[in-house]
Design an enzyme around this catalytic site. Structure first.
Site, PDB file in Angstrom:
ATOM      1  CG  ASP A  52     -30.216  18.579  25.494  1.00 42.83           C
ATOM      2  OD1 ASP A  52     -29.301  19.809  25.790  1.00 42.83           O
ATOM      3  OD2 ASP A  52     -29.086  17.448  24.804  1.00 42.83           O
ATOM      4  CE1 TYR A 110     -27.105  14.409  31.844  1.00 40.65           C
ATOM      5  CE2 TYR A 110     -24.675  14.848  31.825  1.00 40.65           C
ATOM      6  CZ  TYR A 110     -25.796  15.157  31.726  1.00 40.65           C
ATOM      7  OH  TYR A 110     -26.751  16.419  31.273  1.00 40.65           O
TER       8      TYR A 110
END
Length: 270
Positions: A52, A110
């Site tokens: 994003d 992540y």
């Protein structure tokens, strides 16, 4: 026709995410422009994970098909010569036709880097999240344990998420403090849109004493996004690694230039 995979790193702070968008500055657009300049023909990439706006990439992987015959190092150096300083191809590797950057991947990892200090640091702007109050790391780790396994993560899914199912398998969440930083590691088969940032929002609520540890299980069971904490800032979020079957021999991410990467590499060695 040859299939080439690339390892890509980028500072996502100046981009509107990975995916190409009309009249927006995205990582995909910059990479494909550079590949087109180097190859002198249009190149369309397929990515492992669409990050994003503001999210960084340490171990992003893409593939594309081409009729050109170039040495691996030529793809790296040639493409980088047309990229901005905030994006860099780290490696290039020919792949068999059955390799797919997205569908061949079996897990993603992540990292989130959180700066915990009464005053924000401009040196860390866009590179780390920030909270001004102390956090209970032990409480956050206990809360994270409620999330492990295969679950419906609808409570941590954005309204714009296009995933076919909210059911994902979360293999690992680690929380570790190092000085003024708290480091988080999330590993799953796949993640929903905004899932890590929504998990972070809940963990910070619990770490800051705004909710008890057991609240995390209640949020998960609710399957209701409105029941969870607000979406946390993207600044400290990094796509660290994408896991593939050994048969593809995908190179490990080149993360030595990231100082805080030692948090997890040192842990692996102990």
């Amino acid at each position: 026709m040859k299939r080439i995979a690339l390892g890509v790193q980028y500072d996502g702070s100046a981009f509107c995410g990975w995916q190409s968008q009309p009249h927006r500055n995205t990582v995909q657009d910059e990479l494909e422009r550079a590949l087109r300049e180097f190859a002198r023909t249009p190149v369309q990439t397929v990515v492992a994970g669409r990050t994003d706006t503001g999210v960084h990439g340490l171990g992003q992987v893409v593939h594309f098909d081409t009729e050109l015959d170039r040495a691996d190092v030529s793809w790296v150096r040639g493409t980088n010569s047309f990229l901005p300083k905030t994006i860099s191809v780290q490696w290039a590797k020919p792949m068999p036709d059955e390799f797919h950057a997205r569908f061949s991947a079996f897990e993603r990892t992540y990292y989130y880097v959180l700066y915990v200090h009464p005053v924000r640091s401009p040196m860390l702007a866009t590179r780390a999240g920030w909270v001004h109050t102390s956090l209970d790391v032990d409480a956050m780790q206990k809360a994270a344990a409620h999330l492990l396994g295969e679950h419906d993560f609808s409570a941590f899914r954005s309204s714009q998420c296009q995933a076919k199912t909210p059911v994902k398998h979360l293999y690992q969440i680690d929380v570790k403090q190092q000085g003024d930083f708290v480091h988080f590691r999330f590993r799953a088969n796949a993640f929903l849109h905004h899932m890590v940032r929504n998990l972070m929002g809940c963990l910070v609520y619990i770490g800051g004493g705004r909710r008890p540890v057991e609240w995390m299980a209640e949020v998960l069971a609710s399957r209701d996004r409105d029941f969870a904490a607000p979406t946390f800032m993207p600044d400290g979020l990094y796509l660290a690694q994408v896991g593939y079957p050994e048969q593809f021999a995908v190179p490990a991410p080149q993360t030595g230039s990231v100082p805080w990467n030692t948090v997890w590499t040192e842990q692996a060695q102990t």
